[in-house]
Design a protein around this motif. Structure first.
Motif, short mmCIF file in Angstrom:
data_model
loop_
_atom_site.label_atom_id
_atom_site.label_comp_id
_atom_site.label_asym_id
_atom_site.label_seq_id
_atom_site.Cartn_x
_atom_site.Cartn_y
_atom_site.Cartn_z
N ASP A 220 0.84 -1.20 0.00
CA ASP A 220 0.00 0.00 0.00
C ASP A 220 0.88 1.25 0.00
OD1 ASP A 220 -1.62 -2.14 0.64
OD2 ASP A 220 -2.78 -1.08 2.15
N GLY A 221 0.55 2.19 -0.90
CA GLY A 221 1.22 3.49 -0.89
C GLY A 221 2.56 3.53 -1.60
N VAL A 222 3.01 2.42 -2.18
CA VAL A 222 4.29 2.41 -2.88
C VAL A 222 4.07 2.79 -4.35
CG1 VAL A 222 6.28 1.02 -3.58
CG2 VAL A 222 5.20 0.62 -1.36
N LYS B 141 15.26 -1.76 -23.68
CA LYS B 141 16.01 -1.49 -22.45
C LYS B 141 15.03 -0.97 -21.41
CE LYS B 141 19.87 1.36 -20.74
NZ LYS B 141 20.90 2.36 -21.15
N VAL B 142 15.09 -1.52 -20.19
CA VAL B 142 14.13 -1.18 -19.15
C VAL B 142 14.85 -0.91 -17.84
CG1 VAL B 142 12.22 -2.06 -17.74
CG2 VAL B 142 12.22 -2.47 -20.20
N GLY B 143 14.43 0.14 -17.15
CA GLY B 143 14.91 0.43 -15.81
C GLY B 143 13.74 0.68 -14.88
N LEU B 144 13.96 0.49 -13.59
CA LEU B 144 12.88 0.61 -12.60
C LEU B 144 13.26 1.65 -11.55
CD1 LEU B 144 10.22 -0.47 -11.31
CD2 LEU B 144 11.64 -2.19 -10.15
N ILE B 145 12.34 2.57 -11.30
CA ILE B 145 12.50 3.56 -10.23
C ILE B 145 11.43 3.29 -9.18
CG2 ILE B 145 12.58 6.01 -9.65
CD1 ILE B 145 13.08 6.53 -12.69
N VAL B 146 11.84 3.13 -7.94
CA VAL B 146 10.92 2.85 -6.84
C VAL B 146 11.00 3.98 -5.82
CG1 VAL B 146 10.22 1.17 -5.09
CG2 VAL B 146 11.28 0.37 -7.21
N ASP B 147 9.87 4.31 -5.23
CA ASP B 147 9.82 5.37 -4.22
C ASP B 147 10.83 5.07 -3.11
OD1 ASP B 147 9.11 7.19 -2.15
OD2 ASP B 147 7.07 7.28 -2.93
N GLU B 148 11.61 6.08 -2.75
CA GLU B 148 12.66 5.89 -1.75
C GLU B 148 12.12 5.52 -0.37
OE1 GLU B 148 14.88 9.49 -1.51
OE2 GLU B 148 13.39 10.54 -0.29
N LYS B 149 10.83 5.71 -0.14
CA LYS B 149 10.24 5.32 1.15
C LYS B 149 10.03 3.81 1.27
CE LYS B 149 6.53 7.91 0.94
NZ LYS B 149 6.70 8.57 -0.37
N ALA B 150 10.12 3.10 0.15
CA ALA B 150 9.88 1.66 0.16
C ALA B 150 11.00 0.94 0.91
CB ALA B 150 9.79 1.13 -1.26
#
Length: 205
Positions: A55-57, A75-84
């Motif tokens: 939840d919330g990510v 080509k693929v890259g992933l950015i995830v919220d730093e709060k995760a």
């Protein structure tokens, strides 16, 4: 692999001129600029993978296709919220790559290079038919839906598409579109309107 389910809101911009030719040709058309650069931003409102709450990510899949997407070599890259948490980042990585099944598994065979995972503060904003997402200094994109004359306050939709986010997508134009991550760079400029979409999403496997 643990069972998982996520739902929330999605938006994207790409470097194609409005309307993007990829959707209407099942990814077989050459993008309007000869190559595709796109950022799929996903805000999870409710979800989990096994006992890991999601939840919330928020996360963003940034991709580059050197030609028609159906030809692969993306080509693929992933950015995830730093709060995760680390567990959440690992879960999102499995989901976004298609390794855990679900809609992204359809795109996985077309990916030639996974460029890695980065973390940034992700802000996902909604107001009526506008959407905006910012991920630190890596992504800054915003769109506004194309209003339908058939239904007041609703956008024009593309339906029955093969898009992984949702088979029904709202048509939108980009008001901002800036990418600079994983060697994929793009900044909308000039008079050419650029493509965008938004929709709710619900994924599971």
């Amino acid at each position: 692999m643990a069972a998982w389910k996520i739902e929330g809101e999605y938006m994207e911009t790409c470097n194609c001129a409005f309307i993007c030719p990829c959707i209407g040709t099942n990814m077989e058309a050459v993008p309007s600029e000869g190559e595709c650069k796109a950022a799929f931003a996903m805000r999870i409102d409710k979800g989990h993978m096994g006992d890991v709450p999601l939840d919330g990510v928020s996360f963003i899949v940034l991709l580059h296709s050197p030609g028609a997407m159906a030809e692969g070599n993306m080509k693929v890259g992933l950015i995830v919220d730093e709060k995760a948490t680390d567990q959440q980042v690992e879960a999102i990585g499995q989901i976004a790559s298609g390794a855990a099944g679900g809609p992204m598994a359809v795109l996985a065979p077309l990916v030639g290079e996974f460029a890695g995972v980065d973390r940034r503060p992700i802000v996902f904003e909604m107001d009526g038919m506008t959407r905006a997402v910012k991920a630190g200094d890596l992504i800054d994109q915003a769109i506004v839906g194309i209003p339908s004359l058939a239904e007041d306050g609703a956008p024009i939709y593309l339906d029955n598409t093969a898009h992984p986010a949702n088979s029904k997508l709202a048509l939108a134009k980009a008001t901002r579109s800036h990418f600079d991550a994983f060697g994929i760079t793009w900044d909308a400029s000039g008079a050419t309107p650029r493509n965008g979409h938004f929709a709710p999403f619900a994924w599971a496997a």
